[in-house]
Design a protein around this motif. Structure first.
Motif, PDB file in Angstrom:
ATOM      1  N   LEU A 166       0.838  -1.204   0.065  1.00  0.00           N
ATOM      2  CA  LEU A 166      -0.061   0.064   0.082  1.00  0.00           C
ATOM      3  C   LEU A 166       0.832   1.256   0.095  1.00  0.00           C
ATOM      4  CD1 LEU A 166      -3.133  -0.671   2.540  1.00  0.00           C
ATOM      5  CD2 LEU A 166      -3.187   0.189   0.079  1.00  0.00           C
ATOM      6  N   GLU A 167       1.892   1.205   0.791  1.00  0.00           N
ATOM      7  CA  GLU A 167       2.708   2.300   1.110  1.00  0.00           C
ATOM      8  C   GLU A 167       3.599   2.655  -0.301  1.00  0.00           C
ATOM      9  OE1 GLU A 167       5.219   1.640   4.166  1.00  0.00           O
ATOM     10  OE2 GLU A 167       3.777   2.718   5.537  1.00  0.00           O
ATOM     11  N   ASN A 172       3.806   6.204   0.135  1.00  0.00           N
ATOM     12  CA  ASN A 172       3.930   6.836   1.670  1.00  0.00           C
ATOM     13  C   ASN A 172       3.105   8.078   2.120  1.00  0.00           C
ATOM     14  OD1 ASN A 172       5.879   4.591   2.197  1.00  0.00           O
ATOM     15  ND2 ASN A 172       7.421   5.711   1.261  1.00  0.00           N
ATOM     16  N   LYS A 173       2.255   8.363   1.444  1.00  0.00           N
ATOM     17  CA  LYS A 173       1.476   9.380   1.751  1.00  0.00           C
ATOM     18  C   LYS A 173       0.471   9.412   2.730  1.00  0.00           C
ATOM     19  CE  LYS A 173       2.158  12.174  -2.359  1.00  0.00           C
ATOM     20  NZ  LYS A 173       1.456  12.678  -3.559  1.00  0.00           N
ATOM     21  N   ILE A 174       0.380   7.944   2.956  1.00  0.00           N
ATOM     22  CA  ILE A 174      -1.056   7.688   3.802  1.00  0.00           C
ATOM     23  C   ILE A 174      -0.495   6.901   5.198  1.00  0.00           C
ATOM     24  CG2 ILE A 174      -2.416   7.104   1.955  1.00  0.00           C
ATOM     25  CD1 ILE A 174      -2.020   4.042   2.357  1.00  0.00           C
ATOM     26  N   LYS A 175      -1.236   6.988   6.276  1.00  0.00           N
ATOM     27  CA  LYS A 175      -0.992   6.427   7.394  1.00  0.00           C
ATOM     28  C   LYS A 175      -2.340   5.365   7.431  1.00  0.00           C
ATOM     29  CE  LYS A 175       1.985   9.080   8.878  1.00  0.00           C
ATOM     30  NZ  LYS A 175       3.505   8.772   9.053  1.00  0.00           N
ATOM     31  N   GLY A 189      -5.267  -9.030   2.264  1.00  0.00           N
ATOM     32  CA  GLY A 189      -4.033  -8.765   2.284  1.00  0.00           C
ATOM     33  C   GLY A 189      -3.021  -9.652   1.778  1.00  0.00           C
ATOM     34  N   ARG A 190      -3.220 -10.965   1.410  1.00  0.00           N
ATOM     35  CA  ARG A 190      -2.515 -11.471   0.387  1.00  0.00           C
ATOM     36  C   ARG A 190      -2.340 -11.041  -1.024  1.00  0.00           C
ATOM     37  NH1 ARG A 190      -4.254 -16.158   3.391  1.00  0.00           N
ATOM     38  NH2 ARG A 190      -6.080 -16.367   1.938  1.00  0.00           N
ATOM     39  N   LEU A 191      -3.345 -10.485  -1.423  1.00  0.00           N
ATOM     40  CA  LEU A 191      -3.977  -9.833  -2.647  1.00  0.00           C
ATOM     41  C   LEU A 191      -2.884  -8.688  -2.931  1.00  0.00           C
ATOM     42  CD1 LEU A 191      -7.530 -10.152  -3.547  1.00  0.00           C
ATOM     43  CD2 LEU A 191      -5.955 -11.293  -4.877  1.00  0.00           C
ATOM     44  N   LEU A 192      -2.634  -8.104  -1.596  1.00  0.00           N
ATOM     45  CA  LEU A 192      -1.747  -6.769  -1.672  1.00  0.00           C
ATOM     46  C   LEU A 192      -0.466  -6.990  -1.665  1.00  0.00           C
ATOM     47  CD1 LEU A 192      -3.739  -4.263   0.658  1.00  0.00           C
ATOM     48  CD2 LEU A 192      -3.131  -3.777  -1.826  1.00  0.00           C
ATOM     49  N   ALA A 193      -0.174  -8.085  -0.778  1.00  0.00           N
ATOM     50  CA  ALA A 193       1.302  -8.530  -0.732  1.00  0.00           C
ATOM     51  C   ALA A 193       1.740  -9.220  -1.986  1.00  0.00           C
ATOM     52  CB  ALA A 193       1.421  -9.616   0.447  1.00  0.00           C
ATOM     53  N   GLY A 194       0.804  -9.810  -2.841  1.00  0.00           N
ATOM     54  CA  GLY A 194       1.385 -10.294  -4.101  1.00  0.00           C
ATOM     55  C   GLY A 194       1.799  -9.427  -4.931  1.00  0.00           C
ATOM     56  N   GLN A 195       1.197  -8.129  -4.842  1.00  0.00           N
ATOM     57  CA  GLN A 195       1.807  -7.101  -5.675  1.00  0.00           C
ATOM     58  C   GLN A 195       3.207  -6.722  -5.689  1.00  0.00           C
ATOM     59  OE1 GLN A 195      -0.560  -5.562  -8.017  1.00  0.00           O
ATOM     60  NE2 GLN A 195      -1.602  -7.236  -7.221  1.00  0.00           N
ATOM     61  N   LEU A 196       4.095  -7.420  -4.615  1.00  0.00           N
ATOM     62  CA  LEU A 196       5.346  -7.300  -4.416  1.00  0.00           C
ATOM     63  C   LEU A 196       6.211  -8.125  -5.388  1.00  0.00           C
ATOM     64  CD1 LEU A 196       5.371  -6.584  -0.787  1.00  0.00           C
ATOM     65  CD2 LEU A 196       5.540  -4.782  -1.926  1.00  0.00           C
ATOM     66  N   SER A 333      -3.543   0.386  -9.388  1.00  0.00           N
ATOM     67  CA  SER A 333      -4.160  -0.918  -9.888  1.00  0.00           C
ATOM     68  C   SER A 333      -5.541  -1.258  -8.975  1.00  0.00           C
ATOM     69  CB  SER A 333      -3.344  -2.174  -9.657  1.00  0.00           C
ATOM     70  OG  SER A 333      -3.255  -2.297  -8.003  1.00  0.00           O
ATOM     71  N   GLU A 334      -6.339  -1.899  -9.458  1.00  0.00           N
ATOM     72  CA  GLU A 334      -7.511  -2.098  -8.885  1.00  0.00           C
ATOM     73  C   GLU A 334      -7.556  -2.744  -7.288  1.00  0.00           C
ATOM     74  OE1 GLU A 334     -11.958  -4.194  -9.802  1.00  0.00           O
ATOM     75  OE2 GLU A 334     -10.391  -4.836 -10.803  1.00  0.00           O
ATOM     76  N   ILE A 335      -6.529  -3.516  -7.069  1.00  0.00           N
ATOM     77  CA  ILE A 335      -6.294  -3.932  -5.908  1.00  0.00           C
ATOM     78  C   ILE A 335      -5.944  -2.842  -4.946  1.00  0.00           C
ATOM     79  CG2 ILE A 335      -4.549  -5.289  -4.485  1.00  0.00           C
ATOM     80  CD1 ILE A 335      -4.521  -7.529  -6.781  1.00  0.00           C
ATOM     81  N   ALA A 336      -5.100  -2.214  -5.455  1.00  0.00           N
ATOM     82  CA  ALA A 336      -4.580  -0.811  -4.681  1.00  0.00           C
ATOM     83  C   ALA A 336      -5.795  -0.007  -4.370  1.00  0.00           C
ATOM     84  CB  ALA A 336      -3.269  -0.254  -5.094  1.00  0.00           C
ATOM     85  N   PHE A 337      -6.518   0.313  -5.310  1.00  0.00           N
ATOM     86  CA  PHE A 337      -7.759   1.065  -5.246  1.00  0.00           C
ATOM     87  C   PHE A 337      -8.788   0.718  -4.131  1.00  0.00           C
ATOM     88  CE2 PHE A 337     -12.160   1.947  -6.543  1.00  0.00           C
ATOM     89  CZ  PHE A 337     -12.330   3.019  -6.485  1.00  0.00           C
TER      90      PHE A 337
END
Length: 385
Positions: A166-167, A172-175, A189-196, A333-337
């Motif tokens: 997410l950051e 890094n603009k969000i808390k 959470g896994r969907l987001l982590a999968g973006q790495l 990306s849609e996941i980040a959105f």
């Protein structure tokens, strides 16, 4: 042989290097109760494959052994090489994380693995790295700048990786507020982590996510514990590839530059280039902060919202399409959105709503819109008139 392989002798003033040469490995192996040349070929040569061949290793090893003997670090008797007190001291200096000099070659390799991930040698860490999942966790904690004083559980590490994703997506603009006790559910959470991953993908479990991502970072083609250990040991022999290094942090507010994608990615990840024009080499991506994001979402939701005044709602999928077209400069990306929408709802800056599945609404739009958060599935952005 290049200077990367044949390094100069270290001194106590400079301390041990983060990379090892042939001479270092030979000295470490000889310090474990002595060794024959056959022992060195069997134990040391695999750590340098495929960089040098067996024949080249033997030639390089003979040169290194001559240097060690000339500096009185080792001696030879009846074909067996042993370390002198000076050599034992030099070998000990090569293992700064080890409490005492190891008794076996396997223990030496374990100490080197711990050094490669910046972990201290302790009972808990030793137990953890006997499993692929535990060693992979330390690889990721070290790679992404997290503390390696203890090994995080798969669930805790997955949550940390989701925050990293997410950051990176939002500069890094969000808390996020997605720490322990208030994190995203496992699947998002896994969907987001999968973006790495270099090629973003969805992984079915936290354990597989951690192991596969760690193996990609370490350069291991297999996901077994021995393969991961060997990849980490080989990485100590040469400087890490630029592709495996953590990107340096950029100043807050500075636009991020990304290479333009030229090939169409997997549509399931919805990572289609956001702009229709083709810049020459780079496009400027400037992720939004939370207030800017929320304002844009509400503005995009109003024209497509349905319902009566005071209870108007817009499908999340329609809002996403509007944001993707209106703000290509965000690089979302849609996941980040959807991850950002969930955080905006959690922090009270936006209100999401769920659908009554009995009303027979457009099932495809419902499926495309869903966000799973805290055992609730959201489908709409609520518009306050």
């Amino acid at each position: 042989m290049s200077a990367a392989i044949e390094q100069s002798e270290r001194t106590a003033a400079t301390g041990p290097s983060s990379h090892l040469g042939v001479r270092d490995l030979l000295l470490l192996r000889i310090a474990i109760g002595g060794a024959t040349r056959a022992d060195l070929q069997r134990d040391v040569a695999p750590l340098l494959t495929p960089r040098i061949s067996g024949t080249e290793f033997r030639r390089t090893a003979e040169l290194a052994l001559s240097t060690l003997a000339g500096s009185h670090a080792i001696s030879e008797s009846k074909g067996r090489l042993t370390a002198s007190p000076k050599g034992l001291k030099a070998a000990t200096d090569l293992l700064p994380t080890s409490r005492a000099f190891p008794e076996t070659w396997a223990d030496v390799k374990t100490a080197l693995v711990l050094a490669s991930v910046g972990a201290n040698d302790g009972p808990a860490v030793r137990r953890a790295i006997q499993r692929a999942e535990g060693l992979a966790a330390l690889v990721l904690q070290h790679h992404f700048g997290k503390s390696t004083s203890r090994v995080l559980s798969p669930a805790d590490l997955r949550a940390e990786l989701a925050i990293v994703a997410l950051e990176r997506a939002f500069g890094n603009k969000i808390k996020t507020g997605l720490g322990k006790g208030a994190g995203l559910p496992a699947k998002p959470g896994r969907l987001l982590a999968g973006q790495l991953f270099k090629q973003p993908r969805e992984i079915a479990s936290d354990g597989k996510l951690i192991i596969n991502l760690a193996c990609e970072i370490a350069g291991s083609r297999e996901t077994s514990l021995p393969a991961l250990e060997l990849a980490l040991l080989r990485a100590l022999m040469v400087p890490k590839a630029e592709s495996a290094a953590v990107p340096p942090a950029r100043p807050r507010g500075e636009p991020q530059r990304r290479p333009v994608r030229t090939a169409a990615p997997n549509p399931a990840n919805d990572r289609t280039p956001l702009g229709t024009s083709q810049p020459s080499l780079f496009e400027v991506v400037s992720p939004p902060d939370m207030p800017e994001f929320c304002r844009a979402v509400v503005d995009a939701a109003r024209p497509v919202a349905e319902g009566w005044p005071g209870n108007r709602k817009a499908f999340i999928s329609l809002v996403w399409k509007a944001i993707r077209n209106a703000r290509p400069d965000w690089g979302l990306s849609e996941i980040a959105f959807k991850g950002m929408l969930a955080e905006a709802h959690r922090s009270g800056q936006l209100e999401l709503a769920t659908a009554d599945l009995k009303d027979g609404r457009d099932l495809k739009s419902l499926e495309d819109s869903k966000i799973l958060y805290k055992n609730t599935v959201w489908h709409f952005v609520r518009v306050q008139d």
